[in-house]
Motif scaffolding. Structure first.
Motif, mmCIF file in Angstrom:
data_model
loop_
_atom_site.group_PDB
_atom_site.id
_atom_site.type_symbol
_atom_site.label_atom_id
_atom_site.label_comp_id
_atom_site.label_asym_id
_atom_site.label_seq_id
_atom_site.Cartn_x
_atom_site.Cartn_y
_atom_site.Cartn_z
ATOM 1 N N ILE A 38 0.878 -1.163 0.000
ATOM 2 C CA ILE A 38 0.000 0.000 0.000
ATOM 3 C C ILE A 38 0.918 1.216 0.000
ATOM 4 O O ILE A 38 1.816 1.319 0.832
ATOM 5 N N ASP A 39 0.727 2.122 -0.965
ATOM 6 C CA ASP A 39 1.589 3.286 -1.118
ATOM 7 C C ASP A 39 0.743 4.549 -0.946
ATOM 8 O O ASP A 39 -0.162 4.807 -1.742
ATOM 9 N N ILE A 40 1.057 5.309 0.084
ATOM 10 C CA ILE A 40 0.271 6.496 0.434
ATOM 11 C C ILE A 40 1.105 7.744 0.230
ATOM 12 O O ILE A 40 2.250 7.818 0.681
ATOM 13 N N TYR A 41 0.516 8.743 -0.459
ATOM 14 C CA TYR A 41 1.188 10.011 -0.749
ATOM 15 C C TYR A 41 0.440 11.138 -0.023
ATOM 16 O O TYR A 41 -0.559 11.645 -0.530
ATOM 17 N N PRO A 42 0.914 11.560 1.160
ATOM 18 C CA PRO A 42 0.169 12.558 1.931
ATOM 19 C C PRO A 42 0.126 13.946 1.297
ATOM 20 O O PRO A 42 -0.764 14.733 1.600
ATOM 21 N N LYS A 43 1.079 14.232 0.383
ATOM 22 C CA LYS A 43 1.091 15.567 -0.220
ATOM 23 C C LYS A 43 0.779 15.502 -1.707
ATOM 24 O O LYS A 43 1.227 16.335 -2.491
ATOM 25 N N THR A 44 0.010 14.525 -2.116
ATOM 26 C CA THR A 44 -0.345 14.401 -3.519
ATOM 27 C C THR A 44 -1.185 15.590 -3.979
ATOM 28 O O THR A 44 -1.934 16.182 -3.198
ATOM 29 N N THR A 45 -1.043 15.932 -5.257
ATOM 30 C CA THR A 45 -1.890 16.983 -5.835
ATOM 31 C C THR A 45 -3.161 16.392 -6.433
ATOM 32 O O THR A 45 -4.030 17.128 -6.895
ATOM 33 N N ASP A 46 -3.263 15.072 -6.434
ATOM 34 C CA ASP A 46 -4.448 14.383 -6.933
ATOM 35 C C ASP A 46 -5.550 14.470 -5.879
ATOM 36 O O ASP A 46 -5.451 13.873 -4.805
ATOM 37 N N ALA A 47 -6.579 15.215 -6.183
ATOM 38 C CA ALA A 47 -7.658 15.420 -5.209
ATOM 39 C C ALA A 47 -8.289 14.108 -4.767
ATOM 40 O O ALA A 47 -8.778 13.987 -3.635
ATOM 41 N N ASP A 48 -8.290 13.109 -5.657
ATOM 42 C CA ASP A 48 -8.934 11.844 -5.334
ATOM 43 C C ASP A 48 -8.129 11.014 -4.339
ATOM 44 O O ASP A 48 -8.659 10.083 -3.733
ATOM 45 N N LEU A 49 -6.847 11.308 -4.197
ATOM 46 C CA LEU A 49 -5.994 10.528 -3.298
ATOM 47 C C LEU A 49 -5.686 11.243 -1.996
ATOM 48 O O LEU A 49 -5.026 10.690 -1.122
ATOM 49 N N LYS A 50 -6.138 12.478 -1.855
ATOM 50 C CA LYS A 50 -5.808 13.242 -0.659
ATOM 51 C C LYS A 50 -6.441 12.649 0.592
ATOM 52 O O LYS A 50 -7.574 12.180 0.565
ATOM 53 N N LEU A 51 -5.678 12.695 1.668
ATOM 54 C CA LEU A 51 -6.181 12.247 2.961
ATOM 55 C C LEU A 51 -6.815 13.416 3.709
ATOM 56 O O LEU A 51 -6.352 14.556 3.610
ATOM 57 N N ARG A 52 -7.852 13.139 4.450
ATOM 58 C CA ARG A 52 -8.446 14.110 5.354
ATOM 59 C C ARG A 52 -8.119 13.688 6.784
ATOM 60 O O ARG A 52 -7.993 12.493 7.078
ATOM 61 N N ASN A 53 -8.014 14.656 7.664
ATOM 62 C CA ASN A 53 -7.700 14.338 9.054
ATOM 63 C C ASN A 53 -8.724 13.390 9.665
ATOM 64 O O ASN A 53 -8.395 12.561 10.513
ATOM 65 N N SER A 54 -9.969 13.493 9.221
ATOM 66 C CA SER A 54 -11.037 12.644 9.761
ATOM 67 C C SER A 54 -10.882 11.177 9.361
ATOM 68 O O SER A 54 -11.554 10.310 9.909
ATOM 69 N N TYR A 55 -9.992 10.900 8.402
ATOM 70 C CA TYR A 55 -9.774 9.517 7.970
ATOM 71 C C TYR A 55 -8.823 8.762 8.897
ATOM 72 O O TYR A 55 -8.656 7.539 8.758
ATOM 73 N N ALA A 56 -8.174 9.454 9.818
ATOM 74 C CA ALA A 56 -7.241 8.785 10.718
ATOM 75 C C ALA A 56 -8.000 7.802 11.609
ATOM 76 O O ALA A 56 -9.084 8.091 12.107
ATOM 77 N N GLY A 57 -7.425 6.633 11.804
ATOM 78 C CA GLY A 57 -8.064 5.601 12.613
ATOM 79 C C GLY A 57 -8.099 4.276 11.881
ATOM 80 O O GLY A 57 -7.171 3.934 11.144
ATOM 81 N N THR A 58 -9.172 3.532 12.046
ATOM 82 C CA THR A 58 -9.276 2.179 11.508
ATOM 83 C C THR A 58 -9.602 2.177 10.018
ATOM 84 O O THR A 58 -10.538 2.836 9.571
ATOM 85 N N TRP A 59 -8.817 1.424 9.244
ATOM 86 C CA TRP A 59 -9.071 1.150 7.826
ATOM 87 C C TRP A 59 -9.197 -0.360 7.660
ATOM 88 O O TRP A 59 -8.745 -1.139 8.503
ATOM 89 N N HIS A 60 -9.811 -0.773 6.554
ATOM 90 C CA HIS A 60 -10.037 -2.194 6.290
ATOM 91 C C HIS A 60 -9.304 -2.637 5.031
ATOM 92 O O HIS A 60 -9.107 -1.849 4.104
ATOM 93 N N GLY A 61 -8.928 -3.897 5.009
ATOM 94 C CA GLY A 61 -8.213 -4.446 3.866
ATOM 95 C C GLY A 61 -9.153 -5.144 2.903
ATOM 96 O O GLY A 61 -10.167 -5.721 3.295
ATOM 97 N N ALA A 62 -8.797 -5.075 1.613
ATOM 98 C CA ALA A 62 -9.569 -5.753 0.567
ATOM 99 C C ALA A 62 -8.621 -6.264 -0.499
ATOM 100 O O ALA A 62 -7.492 -5.776 -0.641
ATOM 101 N N GLY A 63 -9.074 -7.249 -1.245
ATOM 102 C CA GLY A 63 -8.296 -7.791 -2.350
ATOM 103 C C GLY A 63 -9.056 -7.645 -3.654
ATOM 104 O O GLY A 63 -10.276 -7.795 -3.686
#
Length: 296
Positions: A144-169
């Motif tokens: 999983i590759d995360i870019y916190p300073k991406t210019t892609d609006a679709d990949l940007k993280l919001r502070n409210s997303y911090a916490g539990t995430w789920h895995g999928a295949g």
């Protein structure tokens, strides 16, 4: 194959060809395909298929399922640098699925929110590498590759997303346009990285005199890409005697409205003072580097 994850909201059931596009349209030169993971999720989330709402259920027409999904317990994400974490899983497939074909690819993803309507999906730069262990099973390794300073609006993280995430295949057969998605495979914490400082003064100090210990607890803000004080958090003041390797807790202090810390203690022997934060589900634990005080 080079994979580019985007997470735009999508409505309506989408054909596989709608979210697998030629590399010429992708951001990275030399790629063969790009996958839009959000469109893939959107295909099921808006299609009315009730099985998708059941975590762990397999959706799709490709005879593939996932198990033994292993990911780090926590992923610390700061404000600028790319963060990657390894994912391993077992892929079980029908005898008619050729996982060695150039048209076959599989990737792990993580998502925040519900299975049916996740509000963020993060995936890998590259497709997973799978090694057959039998005619119908393979062990796969991806990232999983995360870019916190991406210019892609679709990949940007919001502070409210911090916490539990789920895995999928996800598994795709680009030639037959068949696919499979399985959610709810594991959980991980995606956390706003933390920093902690300490300063003990005066240095040196007379035995029995007061030492003032200041510091600051901060954490990453994914929306403005800066670190800000983490307010109202309990932090331990700890001391390690010179020559010892063990810290003991002296007291617990709370950060103020700007994340600052300040307290006092009596100097007894030479040693190191530090602040220690135990962490929360959204913010990782962190210890300040000990500050030495010479007691005269």
């Amino acid at each position: 194959m080079r994979i580019r994850a985007t997470v735009a909201a999508v409505s309506g059931a989408l054909a596989l060809s709608a979210f697998v596009v030629p590399a010429a349209q992708a951001a990275d030169a030399g790629s063969s395909h790009r996958v839009d993971f959000a469109k893939y999720f959107g295909q099921y989330a808006s299609s009315g298929k009730t099985a998708f709402s059941a975590s762990g259920a397999v959706e799709g027409d490709l005879d593939v399922s996932f198990s033994n999904f292993k990911i780090a317990k926590a992923i610390k994400v700061g404000t600028t640098n790319k963060v990657s974490t390894t994912v391993t899983y077992t892929l079980t497939h029908g005898a008619d699925v050729d996982i060695t074909s150039d048209n076959f690819l599989t990737v792990p993803v993580i998502y925040h929110g519900s299975d049916a309507t996740p509000d963020s999906v993060q995936g890998p730069d590259l497709a997973a590498v799978c090694k057959a262990v039998s005619a119908t099973t393979a062990t796969c390794k991806g990232s999983i590759d995360i870019y916190p300073k991406t210019t892609d609006a679709d990949l940007k993280l919001r502070n409210s997303y911090a916490g539990t995430w789920h895995g999928a295949g996800i598994a795709l057969d680009l030639e037959s346009e068949q696919s499979a998605l399985q959610t709810g495979l594991a959980t991980t914490l995606v956390q706003r990285n933390s920093t902690l400082t300490v300063n003990a003064a005066p240095e040196p100090v007379k035995k029995g005199a007061t030492v003032t210990v200041t510091g600051k607890l901060s954490r990453a803000n994914w929306e403005d890409h800066k670190y800000h004080g983490y307010t109202g958090q309990s932090v331990q003041l700890q001391f390690r005697k010179k020559g010892s390797s063990t810290y003991s807790t002296l007291k617990t202090v709370k950060t103020d409205s700007t994340g600052n810390l300040k307290t006092t203690t009596k100097a007894t022997v030479d040693g190191y003072y530090r602040y220690a934060f135990a962490g929360t589900s959204t913010t990782p634990a962190v210890n300040a580097t000990g500050d030495f005080v010479d007691v005269k």
